[in-house]
Design a protein around this motif. Structure first.
Motif, PDB file in Angstrom:
ATOM      1  N   ALA A  66       0.823  -1.210   0.000  1.00  0.00           N
ATOM      2  CA  ALA A  66       0.000   0.000   0.000  1.00  0.00           C
ATOM      3  C   ALA A  66       0.856   1.259   0.000  1.00  0.00           C
ATOM      4  O   ALA A  66       0.511   2.260  -0.644  1.00  0.00           O
ATOM      5  CB  ALA A  66      -0.935  -0.009   1.212  1.00  0.00           C
ATOM      6  N   THR A  73       1.729   7.552  -6.439  1.00  0.00           N
ATOM      7  CA  THR A  73       0.707   8.485  -6.911  1.00  0.00           C
ATOM      8  C   THR A  73       1.266   9.899  -6.972  1.00  0.00           C
ATOM      9  O   THR A  73       0.732  10.751  -7.685  1.00  0.00           O
ATOM     10  CB  THR A  73      -0.528   8.477  -5.982  1.00  0.00           C
ATOM     11  N   ARG A 113       0.563  -3.617 -11.993  1.00  0.00           N
ATOM     12  CA  ARG A 113       0.216  -2.422 -11.208  1.00  0.00           C
ATOM     13  C   ARG A 113       1.226  -1.301 -11.417  1.00  0.00           C
ATOM     14  O   ARG A 113       0.896  -0.133 -11.288  1.00  0.00           O
ATOM     15  CB  ARG A 113       0.163  -2.757  -9.730  1.00  0.00           C
ATOM     16  N   ARG A 132      -3.073   2.751 -10.283  1.00  0.00           N
ATOM     17  CA  ARG A 132      -3.727   3.961  -9.774  1.00  0.00           C
ATOM     18  C   ARG A 132      -5.095   3.624  -9.178  1.00  0.00           C
ATOM     19  O   ARG A 132      -5.495   4.203  -8.158  1.00  0.00           O
ATOM     20  CB  ARG A 132      -3.875   4.993 -10.887  1.00  0.00           C
ATOM     21  N   ALA A 133      -5.763   2.686  -9.798  1.00  0.00           N
ATOM     22  CA  ALA A 133      -7.074   2.286  -9.290  1.00  0.00           C
ATOM     23  C   ALA A 133      -6.945   1.628  -7.916  1.00  0.00           C
ATOM     24  O   ALA A 133      -7.722   1.918  -6.994  1.00  0.00           O
ATOM     25  CB  ALA A 133      -7.744   1.320 -10.269  1.00  0.00           C
ATOM     26  N   GLU A 134      -5.946   0.758  -7.759  1.00  0.00           N
ATOM     27  CA  GLU A 134      -5.753   0.113  -6.457  1.00  0.00           C
ATOM     28  C   GLU A 134      -5.303   1.121  -5.409  1.00  0.00           C
ATOM     29  O   GLU A 134      -5.743   1.079  -4.253  1.00  0.00           O
ATOM     30  CB  GLU A 134      -4.714  -1.012  -6.565  1.00  0.00           C
ATOM     31  N   ALA A 136      -6.036   4.250  -5.284  1.00  0.00           N
ATOM     32  CA  ALA A 136      -7.174   5.099  -4.931  1.00  0.00           C
ATOM     33  C   ALA A 136      -8.089   4.429  -3.915  1.00  0.00           C
ATOM     34  O   ALA A 136      -8.744   5.097  -3.104  1.00  0.00           O
ATOM     35  CB  ALA A 136      -7.967   5.459  -6.184  1.00  0.00           C
ATOM     36  N   GLU A 137      -8.127   3.094  -3.932  1.00  0.00           N
ATOM     37  CA  GLU A 137      -8.967   2.348  -2.996  1.00  0.00           C
ATOM     38  C   GLU A 137      -8.280   2.125  -1.652  1.00  0.00           C
ATOM     39  O   GLU A 137      -8.949   1.765  -0.677  1.00  0.00           O
ATOM     40  CB  GLU A 137      -9.342   0.997  -3.606  1.00  0.00           C
ATOM     41  N   GLY A 138      -6.978   2.309  -1.604  1.00  0.00           N
ATOM     42  CA  GLY A 138      -6.224   2.059  -0.376  1.00  0.00           C
ATOM     43  C   GLY A 138      -5.997   3.319   0.433  1.00  0.00           C
ATOM     44  O   GLY A 138      -6.431   4.409   0.057  1.00  0.00           O
ATOM     45  N   ARG A 140      -4.190   6.601   1.981  1.00  0.00           N
ATOM     46  CA  ARG A 140      -3.359   7.608   1.325  1.00  0.00           C
ATOM     47  C   ARG A 140      -1.973   7.674   1.959  1.00  0.00           C
ATOM     48  O   ARG A 140      -1.015   8.073   1.308  1.00  0.00           O
ATOM     49  CB  ARG A 140      -4.030   8.975   1.416  1.00  0.00           C
TER      50      ARG A 140
END
Length: 203
Positions: A66, A73, A113, A132-134, A136-138, A140
């Protein structure tokens, strides 16, 4: 003065002589086989310590994953840069080892990824759309969990006290007579026992 004996000990003038314990052996004798916990590599100084994730933060493998995604990002990074960034952003509470970061990078790349590009002989990693999708779900800032619950002011006092004790012991061991060395060893061993007695709630 014996300067070329077969022993591995040091006398007061720095020469070697049999039957004399050197500075390193004195420290190990006083603080155990792994040395004191207050040295540059000890857990109280942010060294390697023992256990995954460094001495302060015991990070799960998922935290490494994570954290890498969260860092990327911001911008593309090298593996070593990620390790330094996590250490800095966690306030020194967690510095993941290369042995946990680089395999995770390889796994993320295999999963699509992240992608890597060669830059100056090093790999520069960046996120893919799936990464980026993963991310965004995890979380910050996964590294923040490692620094929570730590009293940094108290930790600083522990470092100062520990460093002072080690420095005093090293000076006695480096310049003292055999009798003074043995007294210093006895003082430190006694202090260690008294600290354990505090945990045992004994006088």
């Amino acid at each position: 003065m014996r300067s070329h004996g077969h022993g591995h000990e040091y006398d007061r003038s720095g020469g070697r002589g049999p039957g004399r314990r050197g500075p390193g052996e004195g420290v190990r004798a006083a603080f155990g086989p792994f040395g004191p916990p207050f040295g540059a590599d000890g857990p109280f100084f942010g060294g390697r310590g023992r256990g995954r994730g460094g001495p302060h933060g015991r990070a799960r493998r998922g935290d490494v994953r994570a954290s890498i995604l969260a860092l990327l990002t911001d911008r593309p990074m090298h593996g070593y840069e990620m390790i330094q960034e996590i250490a800095e952003r966690s306030g020194g509470a967690w510095k993941p080892s290369p042995g946990s970061v680089y395999p995770t990078l390889q796994l993320l790349e295999d999963e699509g990824r992240i992608i890597s590009a060669s830059e100056g002989g090093k790999k520069l990693f960046s996120l893919t759309e799936a990464g980026r999708a993963e991310a965004a779900e995890g979380p910050r800032a996964p590294w923040e969990q490692s620094g929570r619950g730590i009293d940094w002011e108290a930790m600083n006092e522990v470092r100062k006290a520990g460093a002072g004790l080690i420095e005093a012991f090293r000076q006695v061991w480096a310049t003292g007579t055999p009798e003074q060395r043995e007294k210093a060893l006895s003082v430190v061993n006694d202090a260690r026992k008294r600290l354990y007695l505090i945990l045992a709630d004994e006088d």
